[in-house]
Design a protein around this motif. Sequence first.
Motif, PDB file in Angstrom:
ATOM      1  N   SER A  21       0.844  -1.206   0.000  1.00 39.27           N
ATOM      2  CA  SER A  21       0.000   0.000   0.000  1.00 39.27           C
ATOM      3  C   SER A  21       0.869   1.242   0.000  1.00 39.27           C
ATOM      4  CB  SER A  21      -0.901   0.045   1.236  1.00 39.27           C
ATOM      5  OG  SER A  21      -1.894  -0.943   1.172  1.00 39.27           O
ATOM      6  N   LEU A  31      -3.291   3.096  -2.909  1.00 39.90           N
ATOM      7  CA  LEU A  31      -3.126   2.031  -3.887  1.00 39.90           C
ATOM      8  C   LEU A  31      -2.690   0.793  -3.106  1.00 39.90           C
ATOM      9  CD1 LEU A  31      -2.806   0.960  -6.831  1.00 39.90           C
ATOM     10  CD2 LEU A  31      -0.392   1.619  -6.621  1.00 39.90           C
ATOM     11  N   THR A  32      -3.397  -0.310  -3.260  1.00 38.39           N
ATOM     12  CA  THR A  32      -3.077  -1.557  -2.564  1.00 38.39           C
ATOM     13  C   THR A  32      -3.126  -2.690  -3.576  1.00 38.39           C
ATOM     14  OG1 THR A  32      -4.059  -0.704  -0.530  1.00 38.39           O
ATOM     15  CG2 THR A  32      -3.715  -3.077  -0.650  1.00 38.39           C
ATOM     16  N   VAL A  33      -1.986  -3.361  -3.738  1.00 41.17           N
ATOM     17  CA  VAL A  33      -1.877  -4.458  -4.699  1.00 41.17           C
ATOM     18  C   VAL A  33      -0.972  -5.548  -4.127  1.00 41.17           C
ATOM     19  CG1 VAL A  33      -2.252  -3.007  -6.747  1.00 41.17           C
ATOM     20  CG2 VAL A  33       0.068  -3.349  -5.891  1.00 41.17           C
ATOM     21  N   LYS A  55       3.054   2.467  -9.266  1.00 37.03           N
ATOM     22  CA  LYS A  55       3.604   2.212  -7.930  1.00 37.03           C
ATOM     23  C   LYS A  55       4.847   3.056  -7.695  1.00 37.03           C
ATOM     24  CE  LYS A  55       4.073  -2.293  -8.074  1.00 37.03           C
ATOM     25  NZ  LYS A  55       3.417  -2.985  -9.152  1.00 37.03           N
TER      26      LYS A  55
END
Length: 141
Positions: A21, A31-33, A55
């Motif tokens: 994150s 943003l969380t991936v 990112k």
Amino acid sequence: MALTREEREKFLAEPHIAAFSVDAGPGRAPLTVPIWYQYEPGGDVWIMTGLDSRKNQLISAAGRFTLMVDRLEPTIRYVSVEGPVVETSPATLEQLWEISARYLPPEKVDGYVDFAWKNHGEQVVLRMRPEHWVSSDLGQV
């Protein structure tokens, strides 16, 4: 129950897929991936991402990020670590091989590394110094 420093560092050093994150800016949720990462107890955490990726742009702006790893068996356990980026450098073929070998079966590593090195574009390695930790093992009562 919170993990000890030794327990949380050992757990983070295992090859979990992390939830990554980073602040996505005004009016946006973080943003969380999912992401691969590398860590050795007592050291910095590092990730690899595309030089021109969203990112990398967000990390550059925020100067820090968070990783969270968890498991469900034999008990529900998680570790979250957050901190500043202390180094950004061009990724090397050796680093790509190291992180790929952490997550892929041995027979798949060379093929994946060859493909990724030729097709994923320029990559960077970002090193984060763990500053804030949150951890728990919900089976320890």
